[in-house]
Design an enzyme around this catalytic site. Structure first.
Site, mmCIF file in Angstrom:
data_model
loop_
_atom_site.group_PDB
_atom_site.id
_atom_site.type_symbol
_atom_site.label_atom_id
_atom_site.label_comp_id
_atom_site.label_asym_id
_atom_site.label_seq_id
_atom_site.Cartn_x
_atom_site.Cartn_y
_atom_site.Cartn_z
ATOM 1 N N GLY A 155 159.735 46.683 74.508
ATOM 2 C CA GLY A 155 160.917 46.144 75.184
ATOM 3 C C GLY A 155 161.883 45.469 74.224
ATOM 4 C CG ASP A 172 157.182 41.035 85.689
ATOM 5 O OD1 ASP A 172 156.457 40.047 85.510
ATOM 6 O OD2 ASP A 172 156.941 41.918 86.537
ATOM 7 C CB SER A 173 156.716 39.033 79.441
ATOM 8 O OG SER A 173 156.693 37.623 79.561
HETATM 9 N N1 SPD Z 1 149.636 33.731 83.178
HETATM 10 C C1 SPD Z 1 150.076 35.028 83.586
HETATM 11 C C2 SPD Z 1 151.553 35.140 83.688
HETATM 12 C C3 SPD Z 1 151.925 36.539 84.003
HETATM 13 C C4 SPD Z 1 153.325 36.725 84.352
HETATM 14 N N2 SPD Z 1 153.686 38.105 84.542
HETATM 15 C C5 SPD Z 1 152.899 38.850 85.425
HETATM 16 C C6 SPD Z 1 153.392 40.230 85.666
HETATM 17 C C7 SPD Z 1 153.397 40.563 87.108
HETATM 18 N N3 SPD Z 1 154.282 41.627 87.401
#
Ligand code: SPD
Length: 296
Positions: A155, A172-173
């Site tokens: 990305g 959305d990591s």
């Molecule tokens: N501690 C985990 C945080 C995760 C955030 N992203 C999740 C992806 C869901 N689509």
């Protein structure tokens, strides 16, 4: 099957039944344990350890490198809040980019907006998408939509090289460990700014205000340096560390805290279980211990 370091069997206290538990080590000193009924999938992909388990309390759960990413029971809060806040603060989002988010939950929410013409999903790990499509159908259901263009690549590289002017970019990591580290940096936020249209808006998941305070301070300072408008908002996600989660928005023009009618679509028309116009506004009202993290 017992999976060392991730899943372990313990003997029941009141019976001799064996119970299976998944434990996330949320910090060195804090764990969250969920009783599970079975492990549906586990593999080492090119990038990470990927598991899907069925939990008793939260339903099916996707786990990456031991960290809970999404569960069937509480995912709607996170995905609705990361998607609808920018999608409804921008007056006419048509081109949307999602970085990460291979489970498809964010894409599913974006597709609820009829004005959207294309959604590009850039996920580094092909297996997250494949396994989610297979085992998390409620979450990944939008990934086959003709408006969705899936790219399997880094990305950070994509954002630096793209010449496409996106209306909304959503990061959305996973947590800032391993492949996601570079998504929490000033250089990346500058590149996101360049990849947006002149009135574009960006949101990233930015971890727990209880457990990641230094990270939130740094991220907010960096996004404020890269964008004329920066705002942080909150939502509860019971399976994430600390239970209360933060998102940070960077915007070129519009106020991320102000939901608006988009064409004929009003926030009230969306089918949601957490997001409403009032929840949108309220999410930006910060308790003093969070507001304090944002002071220069
Ligand atoms: N501690 C985990 C945080 C995760 C955030 N992203 C999740 C992806 C869901 N689509």
């Amino acid at each position: 099957m017992l999976l060392p370091g991730l899943l372990s069997g313990t003997k029941g206290v009141l019976s001799d039944l064996m119970e299976l538990w998944f434990t996330e080590n949320q910090t060195n000193d804090l764990k969250l344990s969920c009783r599970i009924t079975r492990t549906l999938h586990r593999e080492k992909t090119e990038f990470q350890d990927l598991a899907v388990v069925d939990t008793v309390e939260y339903g099916r759960m996707l786990v990456l490198d031991g960290a809970i990413q999404t569960t069937v029971k509480d995912e709607f809060v996170y995905h609705e809040m990361i998607a609808h806040v920018p999608m409804l603060a921008h007056p006419a989002p048509e081109k949307v980019l999602v970085i990460g988010g291979g489970d498809g939950g964010t894409v599913r929410e974006i597709l609820k907006h009829p004005g959207v013409r294309e959604v590009t999903l850039v996920e580094i790990d092909r297996r997250v998408i494949e396994v989610s499509r297979d085992l998390l159908p409620e979450t990944s259901c939008g990934l086959g939509d003709p408006r969705v263009n899936i790219r399997i690549e880094d990305g950070i590289k994509y954002v630096k090289e793209t010449r496409r002017a996106y209306d909304v970019i959503i990061v959305d990591s996973s947590d800032p460990i391993g492949p996601a580290v570079g998504l929490f940096s000033y250089d990346f936020y500058k590149a996101v700014f360049e990849a947006l249209a002149d009135d574009g808006m960006f949101v990233a998941q930015t971890e727990s205000p209880f457990l990641n305070q230094n990270l939130i301070r740094q991220v907010y300072a960096d996004i404020s340096k890269a964008f004329p408008v920066a705002k942080l908002y909150l939502a509860p996600v019971p399976t994430y560390p600390g239970g209360l989660w933060s998102f940070t928005a960077g915007s070129k023009v519009y106020d991320p805290a102000e939901p608006r009618d988009v064409g004929e679509k009003r926030p009230e028309d969306l089918e949601t279980r957490y997001y409403t116009r009032e929840v949108h506004r309220a999410a930006f009202v910060l308790p003093p211990f969070v507001a304090e993290l944002l002071r220069p």
